[in-house]
Design an enzyme around this catalytic site. Structure first.
Site, short mmCIF file in Angstrom:
data_model
loop_
_atom_site.label_atom_id
_atom_site.label_comp_id
_atom_site.label_asym_id
_atom_site.label_seq_id
_atom_site.Cartn_x
_atom_site.Cartn_y
_atom_site.Cartn_z
N ARG A 183 67.57 66.51 10.83
CA ARG A 183 67.79 67.91 10.78
C ARG A 183 67.11 68.79 9.79
O ARG A 183 66.92 69.97 9.76
CB ARG A 183 69.43 68.05 10.66
N GLU A 184 66.36 68.18 8.83
CA GLU A 184 65.65 68.77 7.75
C GLU A 184 64.25 69.41 8.29
O GLU A 184 63.14 68.68 8.00
CB GLU A 184 65.43 67.79 6.68
N GLU A 386 62.84 67.73 -2.25
CA GLU A 386 63.81 68.48 -1.45
C GLU A 386 63.09 69.89 -1.47
O GLU A 386 63.15 70.52 -2.66
CB GLU A 386 65.36 68.58 -2.24
ZN LIG Z 1 67.18 64.28 3.53
#
Ligand SMILES: [Zn+2]
Ligand SMILES: *[C@@H]1O[C@H](CO)[C@@H](O)[C@H](O)[C@H]1NC(C)=O
Length: 428
Positions: A183-184, A386
């Site tokens: 989903r990223e 991230e």
């Molecule tokens: Zn991740």
């Protein structure tokens, strides 16, 4: 567009994210280490889905099912932990995302005659066509490799980029992957953009001369495709051979599946969990492909980056217990250099990157992650990015597609600095 087509489109959009009807997402902002740790237990108790990690003085974003919303907000109020609504209607926000993505798709088609692999959230076909196209266009320096086929039979494609056909053993290798967590969606475009910058628009020729590159934009194509067709927040692979109940609960969390203190912390034995570690280390073809690349190039791998979202964090080992590796000083210094380069090119309303040990930075330990495994076997500089992804003018759920190329551009600045530093530190 004809009226009936508008109606059809609206009906399709309406039906699409039905499974998230009634779901909400919350920002939660811990003010102390103690509160950060409490959030860890709330995650378990209320089955919170962590979309963006919280950090002290930095809000995380958590997806919450309808049946747990009251319990969660009561617990947060009791403990004095600050929170606010991120999306009061997750389904409606996802519908808005779809409209923004579709409109960006049409703009790109009109402007460039084709869909962009880094100026929108690209689906799997767009990415795979791009890899094939550039491999055809630059046969002297790019080779398309299929590392293996997934559980559902999709190829795991990557590009090897080299001015010396990977034959000059004195050159350091840089390996970047993305999309292990399906989903990223912001992560694959940062890798296709890196490909663009190494083949189509070379403004840093030293990076081509000095290094060999391996770029793998979608480690988990089955999961990635599933997030486009069916379940937007799917995270795992799609294998059904990991337990007797895997047919009703498919998939393994790829970033818990590496052979690094496997299944000891921050994982689950429940196949229905989003952090299911699998039946054994490297049970998944997706992680075995990455393992193969790491092992094959280990003697000259100088830098490994694995792209995730969200949080604006650059994290380094060890992620299972928060201890530091004997290369921690270099890991930190190079991490900060990458973060500074990104900050110099970021938009002012994007959060600044935080650099640190994975556990210390997010208050959350997990075993079996790619970055730790790579460092364990000998990659001197190994990081989890991230990426930013929820910043900016928020109408839908995710970062507006108009900012994707911005994330790619600033991330590339980090890669450039990381590569050069890794080259300087490289001992053949
Ligand atoms: Zn991740
Ligand atoms: C390459 O990138 C530079 C810097 O962003 C830009 O000015 C230039 O127009 C680009 N060239 C092509 C051919 O895309």
């Amino acid at each position: 567009m004809k009226a009936w087509a508008v109606l059809l489109l609206c009906a399709a959009v309406y039906a699409k994210h039905e499974q998230y009807a009634g779901w909400k997402s919350y920002y939660i902002g811990p003010k102390s280490q103690e509160q950060l740790q409490s959030i860890g237990s709330l995650i378990q108790k209320f089955e919170l889905d962590v979309l963006s990690h919280a950090n002290i003085e930095r809000e995380g974003v958590f997806l919450v099912k309808p049946e747990f919303q009251n319990g969660l907000t009561n617990a947060l109020e009791e403990q004095g932990i600050a929170y606010r609504i991120h999306s009061a209607d997750v389904k409606a926000s996802l519908d808005l995302d779809d409209i923004a993505i579709e409109s960006r798709r049409r703009e790109n088609l009109a402007r460039k005659g084709k869909e962009s692999p880094y100026d929108n959230y690209p689906n799997l076909d767009v990415i795979n066509s791009y890899l094939a196209d550039v491999a055809r266009q630059y046969p002297d320096r790019a080779t398309l490799v299929s590392g293996g086929n997934t559980f559902e039979g999709r190829p795991i494609n990557y590009l090897k980029i080299s001015t010396t056909n990977f034959e000059d053993e004195s050159k350091p290798v840089i390996f970047i992957d993305a999309g292990i967590h399906a989903r990223e969606w912001i992560s694959p475009p940062t890798v296709t953009w890196a490909i663009h910058k190494l083949l189509e628009n070379v403004t840093e020729p030293d990076l081509l001369e000095r290094f060999d590159w391996i770029l793998l934009p979608v480690v988990n194509p089955d999961g990635y495709e599933f997030t486009f067709t069916t379940t937007r927040f799917w995270r795992k692979t799609r294998s059904t051979d990991q337990s007797p109940i895997s047919n009703s609960c498919p998939g393994v969390d790829g970033n818990r599946n590496y052979d690094f203190f496997w299944n000891t912390v921050g994982t689950s034995n429940d196949p229905c969990s989003d952090i299911f570690a699998g039946s054994r280390p490297f049970s998944e073809i997706e992680t075995r492909v990455v393992q193969g690349i790491l092992q094959e190039n280990l003697h000259r791998l100088a830098l490994y980056l694995t792209m995730h979202s969200y949080g604006s964090l650059i994290l380094y080992p060890w992620g299972h217990d928060g201890s530091l590796s004997n290369n921690a000083f270099a890991l930190h210094v190079v991490g900060v250099a990458m973060a500074d380069a990104i900050a110099a090119h970021a938009l002012p309303f994007f959060p600044r990157y935080v650099v640190g040990n994975a556990v210390l930075a997010i208050g959350y330990a997990a075993s079996g992650a790619a970055e730790d495994y790579a460092h364990l076997i000998g990659v001197p500089l190994s990081y989890t990015y991230e990426l930013p992804g929820l910043a900016g003018g928020l109408n839908g759920f995710h970062l507006d597609p108009i900012y994707i190329e911005q994330v790619c551009r600033e991330t590339w600045e980090g890669i450039v600095v990381g590569a050069r530093r890794a080259g300087d530190l490289f001992v053949p």
